[in-house]
Design a protein around this motif. Sequence first.
Motif, PDB file in Angstrom:
ATOM      1  N   ALA A 141     -42.248  43.989 -15.278  1.00 50.47           N
ATOM      2  CA  ALA A 141     -43.099  45.069 -15.778  1.00 50.47           C
ATOM      3  C   ALA A 141     -43.902  44.623 -17.003  1.00 50.47           C
ATOM      4  CB  ALA A 141     -42.255  46.292 -16.129  1.00 50.47           C
ATOM      5  N   ALA A 142     -43.357  43.667 -17.764  1.00 49.17           N
ATOM      6  CA  ALA A 142     -44.050  43.152 -18.948  1.00 49.17           C
ATOM      7  C   ALA A 142     -44.975  41.987 -18.613  1.00 49.17           C
ATOM      8  CB  ALA A 142     -43.025  42.720 -19.995  1.00 49.17           C
ATOM      9  N   GLY A 143     -45.021  41.584 -17.328  1.00 54.99           N
ATOM     10  CA  GLY A 143     -45.948  40.537 -16.903  1.00 54.99           C
ATOM     11  C   GLY A 143     -45.373  39.134 -16.880  1.00 54.99           C
ATOM     12  N   PHE A 144     -44.050  39.017 -16.855  1.00 51.67           N
ATOM     13  CA  PHE A 144     -43.401  37.708 -16.844  1.00 51.67           C
ATOM     14  C   PHE A 144     -42.691  37.450 -15.525  1.00 51.67           C
ATOM     15  CE2 PHE A 144     -43.331  39.091 -21.310  1.00 51.67           C
ATOM     16  CZ  PHE A 144     -44.084  38.074 -21.868  1.00 51.67           C
ATOM     17  N   LYS A 145     -42.506  36.175 -15.220  1.00 54.27           N
ATOM     18  CA  LYS A 145     -41.692  35.750 -14.083  1.00 54.27           C
ATOM     19  C   LYS A 145     -40.329  35.368 -14.651  1.00 54.27           C
ATOM     20  CE  LYS A 145     -45.770  33.881 -11.864  1.00 54.27           C
ATOM     21  NZ  LYS A 145     -46.486  32.658 -11.538  1.00 54.27           N
ATOM     22  N   THR A 146     -39.309  35.356 -13.814  1.00 51.87           N
ATOM     23  CA  THR A 146     -37.983  34.984 -14.302  1.00 51.87           C
ATOM     24  C   THR A 146     -37.315  33.968 -13.399  1.00 51.87           C
ATOM     25  OG1 THR A 146     -36.893  36.783 -13.112  1.00 51.87           O
ATOM     26  CG2 THR A 146     -37.545  37.242 -15.383  1.00 51.87           C
ATOM     27  N   LYS A 147     -36.416  33.205 -13.999  1.00 56.65           N
ATOM     28  CA  LYS A 147     -35.488  32.380 -13.246  1.00 56.65           C
ATOM     29  C   LYS A 147     -34.150  32.520 -13.966  1.00 56.65           C
ATOM     30  CE  LYS A 147     -36.402  27.893 -15.423  1.00 56.65           C
ATOM     31  NZ  LYS A 147     -36.735  26.491 -15.160  1.00 56.65           N
ATOM     32  N   THR A 148     -33.084  32.261 -13.254  1.00 61.56           N
ATOM     33  CA  THR A 148     -31.765  32.431 -13.850  1.00 61.56           C
ATOM     34  C   THR A 148     -30.980  31.127 -13.848  1.00 61.56           C
ATOM     35  OG1 THR A 148     -30.794  33.085 -11.734  1.00 61.56           O
ATOM     36  CG2 THR A 148     -31.600  34.862 -13.158  1.00 61.56           C
ATOM     37  N   LYS A 149     -30.031  31.061 -14.755  1.00 60.45           N
ATOM     38  CA  LYS A 149     -29.091  29.945 -14.787  1.00 60.45           C
ATOM     39  C   LYS A 149     -27.764  30.495 -15.284  1.00 60.45           C
ATOM     40  CE  LYS A 149     -29.659  28.206 -19.480  1.00 60.45           C
ATOM     41  NZ  LYS A 149     -29.831  27.018 -20.288  1.00 60.45           N
ATOM     42  N   LYS A 150     -26.696  29.799 -14.969  1.00 58.69           N
ATOM     43  CA  LYS A 150     -25.375  30.194 -15.439  1.00 58.69           C
ATOM     44  C   LYS A 150     -25.198  29.691 -16.868  1.00 58.69           C
ATOM     45  CE  LYS A 150     -23.249  30.066 -10.895  1.00 58.69           C
ATOM     46  NZ  LYS A 150     -22.258  29.409 -10.027  1.00 58.69           N
ATOM     47  N   ALA A 151     -24.740  30.570 -17.754  1.00 54.33           N
ATOM     48  CA  ALA A 151     -24.446  30.169 -19.124  1.00 54.33           C
ATOM     49  C   ALA A 151     -23.207  29.282 -19.128  1.00 54.33           C
ATOM     50  CB  ALA A 151     -24.210  31.405 -19.994  1.00 54.33           C
ATOM     51  N   THR A 152     -23.026  28.547 -20.204  1.00 56.59           N
ATOM     52  CA  THR A 152     -21.870  27.663 -20.333  1.00 56.59           C
ATOM     53  C   THR A 152     -20.570  28.427 -20.133  1.00 56.59           C
ATOM     54  OG1 THR A 152     -23.127  26.372 -21.920  1.00 56.59           O
ATOM     55  CG2 THR A 152     -20.773  25.975 -21.854  1.00 56.59           C
ATOM     56  N   ASN A 153     -20.520  29.654 -20.631  1.00 56.51           N
ATOM     57  CA  ASN A 153     -19.319  30.488 -20.507  1.00 56.51           C
ATOM     58  C   ASN A 153     -19.429  31.482 -19.345  1.00 56.51           C
ATOM     59  OD1 ASN A 153     -21.344  31.920 -21.766  1.00 56.51           O
ATOM     60  ND2 ASN A 153     -20.021  32.930 -23.223  1.00 56.51           N
ATOM     61  N   TYR A 154     -20.037  31.064 -18.260  1.00 56.63           N
ATOM     62  CA  TYR A 154     -20.280  31.924 -17.099  1.00 56.63           C
ATOM     63  C   TYR A 154     -18.974  32.506 -16.549  1.00 56.63           C
ATOM     64  CZ  TYR A 154     -21.880  33.407 -12.485  1.00 56.63           C
ATOM     65  OH  TYR A 154     -22.160  34.132 -11.371  1.00 56.63           O
ATOM     66  N   LEU A 155     -18.966  33.828 -16.339  1.00 58.46           N
ATOM     67  CA  LEU A 155     -17.795  34.525 -15.818  1.00 58.46           C
ATOM     68  C   LEU A 155     -18.083  35.265 -14.511  1.00 58.46           C
ATOM     69  CD1 LEU A 155     -16.561  36.086 -19.179  1.00 58.46           C
ATOM     70  CD2 LEU A 155     -15.641  34.064 -18.035  1.00 58.46           C
ATOM     71  N   GLY A 156     -19.341  35.273 -14.078  1.00 57.43           N
ATOM     72  CA  GLY A 156     -19.698  35.974 -12.852  1.00 57.43           C
ATOM     73  C   GLY A 156     -19.928  37.467 -13.033  1.00 57.43           C
ATOM     74  N   LEU A 157     -20.201  37.905 -14.259  1.00 56.18           N
ATOM     75  CA  LEU A 157     -20.384  39.332 -14.538  1.00 56.18           C
ATOM     76  C   LEU A 157     -21.788  39.832 -14.218  1.00 56.18           C
ATOM     77  CD1 LEU A 157     -18.460  39.539 -17.930  1.00 56.18           C
ATOM     78  CD2 LEU A 157     -17.615  40.075 -15.639  1.00 56.18           C
ATOM     79  N   GLY A 158     -22.782  38.935 -14.226  1.00 56.17           N
ATOM     80  CA  GLY A 158     -24.147  39.327 -13.885  1.00 56.17           C
ATOM     81  C   GLY A 158     -24.937  39.949 -15.018  1.00 56.17           C
ATOM     82  N   TYR A 159     -24.572  39.658 -16.252  1.00 53.61           N
ATOM     83  CA  TYR A 159     -25.305  40.164 -17.413  1.00 53.61           C
ATOM     84  C   TYR A 159     -26.001  39.025 -18.137  1.00 53.61           C
ATOM     85  CZ  TYR A 159     -23.118  44.676 -16.828  1.00 53.61           C
ATOM     86  OH  TYR A 159     -22.735  45.885 -16.317  1.00 53.61           O
ATOM     87  N   VAL A 160     -27.138  39.348 -18.747  1.00 53.16           N
ATOM     88  CA  VAL A 160     -27.912  38.358 -19.492  1.00 53.16           C
ATOM     89  C   VAL A 160     -27.265  38.160 -20.864  1.00 53.16           C
ATOM     90  CG1 VAL A 160     -30.160  37.827 -20.511  1.00 53.16           C
ATOM     91  CG2 VAL A 160     -30.030  39.002 -18.303  1.00 53.16           C
ATOM     92  N   VAL A 161     -26.977  36.902 -21.197  1.00 56.30           N
ATOM     93  CA  VAL A 161     -26.414  36.586 -22.509  1.00 56.30           C
ATOM     94  C   VAL A 161     -27.496  36.035 -23.440  1.00 56.30           C
ATOM     95  CG1 VAL A 161     -25.581  34.277 -21.885  1.00 56.30           C
ATOM     96  CG2 VAL A 161     -24.470  35.531 -23.702  1.00 56.30           C
ATOM     97  N   THR A 162     -28.466  35.297 -22.904  1.00 56.44           N
ATOM     98  CA  THR A 162     -29.603  34.803 -23.681  1.00 56.44           C
ATOM     99  C   THR A 162     -30.814  34.656 -22.769  1.00 56.44           C
ATOM    100  OG1 THR A 162     -29.103  32.467 -23.299  1.00 56.44           O
ATOM    101  CG2 THR A 162     -28.193  33.449 -25.300  1.00 56.44           C
ATOM    102  N   SER A 163     -31.965  34.555 -23.399  1.00 54.11           N
ATOM    103  CA  SER A 163     -33.188  34.255 -22.648  1.00 54.11           C
ATOM    104  C   SER A 163     -33.949  33.183 -23.415  1.00 54.11           C
ATOM    105  CB  SER A 163     -34.055  35.500 -22.458  1.00 54.11           C
ATOM    106  OG  SER A 163     -34.517  35.986 -23.695  1.00 54.11           O
TER     107      SER A 163
END
Length: 59
Positions: A18-40
């Motif tokens: 909605a703000a005009g950006f594209k996204t890609k995702t990666k697993k954080a070092t402390n990935y737990l599988g929760l599906g929440y954004v920790v940093t961008s």
Amino acid sequence: MPNVRAMGIRKAEETMEAAGFKTKTKKATNYLGLGYVVTSSPGGGQQAPKGATITLALV
């Protein structure tokens, strides 16, 4: 750029689109599988050109 930290991945992607950006995702070092954004990259509140790809790190 919107701050999407602590948002669920779907809501974060919708917010970025909605703000005009594209996204890609990666697993954080402390990935737990929760599906929440920790940093961008770049971080929320920083400047990025419209159409830029923002990397969302998930926990």
